[in-house]
Design an enzyme around this catalytic site. Structure first.
Site, PDB file in Angstrom:
ATOM      1  CG  ASN A 219      42.261  41.864  42.592  1.00 16.82           C
ATOM      2  OD1 ASN A 219      41.441  41.499  41.763  1.00 16.82           O
ATOM      3  ND2 ASN A 219      43.038  41.025  43.249  1.00 16.82           N
ATOM      4  CD  GLU A 220      40.521  38.113  45.251  1.00 17.88           C
ATOM      5  OE1 GLU A 220      41.524  37.922  45.961  1.00 17.88           O
ATOM      6  OE2 GLU A 220      39.938  37.204  44.624  1.00 17.88           O
TER       7      GLU A 220
ATOM      8  CB  CYS B 164      45.627  48.702  58.523  1.00 17.83           C
ATOM      9  SG  CYS B 164      47.098  49.742  58.721  1.00 17.83           S
TER      10      CYS B 164
ATOM     11  CD  GLU C 259      40.449  37.262  40.167  1.00 20.50           C
ATOM     12  OE1 GLU C 259      40.974  36.358  40.861  1.00 20.50           O
ATOM     13  OE2 GLU C 259      40.728  38.451  40.306  1.00 20.50           O
TER      14      GLU C 259
ATOM     15  CE  LYS D 146      58.701  31.427  39.065  1.00 21.34           C
ATOM     16  NZ  LYS D 146      58.457  32.446  40.097  1.00 21.34           N
TER      17      LYS D 146
ATOM     18  CG  HIS E 205      47.109  30.829  39.148  1.00 20.70           C
ATOM     19  ND1 HIS E 205      46.102  30.732  38.226  1.00 20.70           N
ATOM     20  CD2 HIS E 205      46.516  30.986  40.347  1.00 20.70           C
ATOM     21  CE1 HIS E 205      44.933  30.843  38.847  1.00 20.70           C
ATOM     22  NE2 HIS E 205      45.160  30.995  40.140  1.00 20.70           N
TER      23      HIS E 205
HETATM   24  C1  GAL Z   1      42.856  36.040  43.302  1.00 22.79           C
HETATM   25  C2  GAL Z   1      43.405  37.382  42.837  1.00 22.79           C
HETATM   26  C3  GAL Z   1      44.084  37.255  41.500  1.00 22.79           C
HETATM   27  C4  GAL Z   1      45.012  36.086  41.488  1.00 22.79           C
HETATM   28  C5  GAL Z   1      44.261  34.851  41.859  1.00 22.79           C
HETATM   29  C6  GAL Z   1      45.089  33.603  41.836  1.00 22.79           C
HETATM   30  O1  GAL Z   1      42.562  36.038  44.658  1.00 22.79           O
HETATM   31  O2  GAL Z   1      42.362  38.316  42.749  1.00 22.79           O
HETATM   32  O3  GAL Z   1      44.761  38.458  41.219  1.00 22.79           O
HETATM   33  O4  GAL Z   1      46.036  36.312  42.403  1.00 22.79           O
HETATM   34  O5  GAL Z   1      43.746  35.003  43.153  1.00 22.79           O
HETATM   35  O6  GAL Z   1      44.334  32.468  42.192  1.00 22.79           O
END
Ligand code: GAL
Length: 665
Positions: A149-150, A158, A308, A357, A359
């Protein structure tokens, strides 16, 4: 390779049923059907449930969910959960935890808490992904793989022992000979010459500025390590399920600085992007458009996936503004207009616990008797109406040069002014073009520009010689290139091109720069000419010495009063324009001159609250303002209400009208 299913525009998003009691799944499935959700991303952060202890895989709980969704006709984008390494892995191998540039090893309890170069993480990743792939290889619900993810957000670089070991290998492969590295890094400066590879460390925090060429290479290396972690998973999944596309979601094309998405896009079967509004920016829909245009561009113009965005407020900005009625719809359809074949959200149901929570979700805490849910259901219906958009392309006549390496280099320490930032200039030009209703592609400086009437290069600070030649050829062949200040200054090692600035572009622009004169904070200087004659500029002034270029506008005040601020150089069949400052007012007018010269057509006199984008046979008209806007010359049928148009179309405040060209009855 775009996923074959679902048909039409994919609608849905991240779904985390593991956070809920079993009976909620039934309610969710019913709600998905009500809204027309047809694709969900599952398992994103569920490593600890999929592999509760080392080598013990448990997919039964997930089978039940995948089966139930399949029964309900909802396709699954199955995630590999490597962005959330489990507690047992970290306890057994604390060396997987990343180390910051400051030297702090981060702890467990967040996410992205494993280093992409750590052997124990790579081994555990490969084992889990193979187990997951083998388990679901024949499941008909699984239509695509969502790796990790992202990448890059929040873990970019790192500085642990594994990273340093991998970095030394990377450098040896790149430079072969230590003297080549010393040359490339300009190591004679401050006496940094290396005698052997083990002497080289990561560019850790220092009491002063660290060698910029070393930092630039570390940025390239670190991004490459994440890509290798992605490729490790992709290759296993391709081997097990050759027909199923594999992707990873970008942490926002315009926002995740550490990932060079030109390189990333080549590794993906389909480009997937996340975008979140900057809630407090009143015209944040322009940032959205830019993110979408960049996603389409790195996808090479092919349809991409909005993986997303948010239904309402996010929870990680200083002030998390809820979306206003209609805003989610405008946002969603703007992504589709600019090439996305999906409208997916984080997340389906708002969480009750954990870091996110507050969001929003498609199903808010308030439940379905809410404006939010009604808008979700309506959006589902709209998207069904747009099924034919799928696969069609957006065409742009204007491009903006975007290069992550230049972005990284420009924003290293000790530049002539702290006000020189990559996004500042790119955003300024993008916004001006957006307000002119111009759809923009982004291009790498080495790309083929021949399809564009105008190419804009804002702050292309790092420009390799081959790219500079590419720009030259484009202009000679008839192109229009607009370059803004602090471009063509250094090569790929952050070494200044020989001679006066801008070394890589002097001939092309027909000028040289004798001296930079950055302005004070808040200082402005007047410019000559322009429609109102009152334009001012900020940030930058410099002494331009034309050598073939013709001044179009001059500085009227400040350190370069009487000298050129904007020039034009006809070269071969084309023209190279140069802007030596950052106009506070008048950028649009100046750009309009270049667009007119290049014959770029666009609607005149149309309100800049109206977003107008053409995708295939569809014209998207999105009104971001508070007043109705009438657009002239639209012919076709309105997708949402079937009304036939032949001439003016009035778009009510906040509304979206999509018109498809249809043969006259
Ligand atoms: C994104 C992430 C998601 C969620 C979202 C909230 O960057 O991929 O898992 O955290 O932000 O806005």
């Amino acid at each position: 390779m775009y996923p074959e299913r679902p048909a039409g525009i994919a609608f849905g998003g991240d779904y985390n049923p593991e956070q809920w009691p079993r009976e909620v799944l039934e309610e969710d499935v019913a709600l998905m059907r009500e809204a027309g959700v047809n694709l969900v991303s599952l398992g994103m952060f569920a490593w600890a449930l999929m592999e509760p202890s080392e080598g013990r895989y448990e997919f039964g709980w997930l089978d039940e969910i995948v089966d139930r969704l399949h029964e309900a006709g909802v396709a699954v984008n199955l995630a590999t959960p490597t962005a959330a390494p489990p507690a047992w892995l970290v306890a057994r191998h604390p060396d997987v935890l990343p180390v910051t540039r400051e030297g702090t090893r981060i702890g467990f309890g967040g996410r992205q808490s494993a280093c992409s170069s750590a052997p124990a993480f790579l081994e555990a990743t490969a084992r889990l992904v193979r187990a997951l792939g083998e388990h679901y290889r024949d499941h008909p619900a699984v239509v695509m793989w969502h790796v990790h993810n992202e990448y890059g957000a929040p873990l970019g670089e790192c500085y642990c022992e594994h990273s340093v070991a991998a970095w030394r290998e990377w450098l040896q492969l790149k430079y072969c000979d230590i003297s080549a590295l010393n040359d490339a890094w300009g190591a004679t400066f401050w006496g940094q010459t290396y005698g052997d590879w083990p002497e080289i460390d990561a560019p850790r925090l220092n009491n002063t500025v660290v060698n910029p060429a070393q930092r630039l290479d570390y940025a390239r290396f670190s991004d490459g390590e994440h890509r290798a972690h992605y490729a490790l998973q992709r290759d296993i999944l391709r081997e097990l399920t050759p027909g199923i596309p594999v992707t990873t979601n970008f942490a926002g094309t315009v926002n995740c600085k550490s990932a060079d998405l030109w390189r990333w896009a080549r590794e993906l079967d389909v480009v997937a992007n996340d975008h979140y509004l900057k809630a407090e920016r009143p015209d944040n829909h322009i940032d959205l458009a830019m993110s979408a245009d960049l996603a389409r561009s790195v996808a090479g113009g092919a349809p991409w996936m909005l993986m997303e965005h948010s239904a309402g407020a996010v929870n990680w900005q200083p002030r998390n503004l809820a979306k206003r009625p209609g805003e989610m719809r405008r946002n969603s359809l703007a992504h589709v207009a600019r090439g996305s074949d999906s409208v997916l959200f984080f997340q389906f149901r708002a969480s009750r616990f954990g870091a996110e929570k507050f969001h929003s979700g498609l199903v808010p805490h308030a439940g379905t008797d809410s404006e939010q849910w009604r808008e979700v259901v309506r959006l589902g219906a709209d998207l069904r109406g747009l099924a034919e958009v799928r696969g069609s392309r957006v065409r742009a006549e204007v491009a903006i040069v975007w290069d992550w390496e230049s972005y990284w280099a420009l924003e290293l320490d000790w530049r002539p002014s702290v006000d020189l930032t990559f996004r500042e200039r790119v955003d300024a030009f993008y916004e001006a073009l957006w307000r002119e209703h111009i759809t923009v592609d982004f291009v790498h400086p080495s790309a083929d520009f021949s399809g564009y009437r105008v190419v804009v290069a804002p702050s292309s600070y790092l420009l390799a010689e081959a790219s500079a030649k590419n720009l030259h050829r484009y202009v000679e062949a008839g192109g229009n290139l607009l370059v803004s200040y602090f471009s063509g200054i250094v090569d790929e090692h952050d070494t200044v091109h020989p001679g006066a600035h801008p070394g890589a572009l002097r001939e092309l622009l027909g000028l040289s720069i004798e001296e930079f004169h950055p302005l004070r904070e808040h200082e402005t200087v007047a410019l000559t000419g322009g429609g109102t004659g009152a334009d001012t500029a900020r940030i930058w002034s410099e002494r331009v010495r034309p050598a073939g270029a013709v001044p179009v506008r001059n500085f009227a005040a400040g350190p370069d009063a009487g000298h050129p601020a904007f020039t034009r150089h006809d070269l071969g069949a084309g023209t190279a324009w140069y802007l030596a400052t950052a106009p506070v007012t008048g950028l649009r007018e100046l750009l309009a001159g270049v667009l007119d010269h290049a014959g770029v057509t666009r609607p005149r006199g149309l309100s800049d609250a109206l977003e107008l984008v053409r995708r295939g046979a569809h014209t998207f008209l999105i009104n971001h303002g508070d007043d109705p806007v009438t657009v002239e010359g639209v012919t076709g049928t309105s997708v949402f209400d079937g009304v036939r148009h032949d001439g003016p179309v009035t778009v009510p405040p906040g509304a979206v009208v999509v018109v498809v060209e249809t043969p006259r009855p």
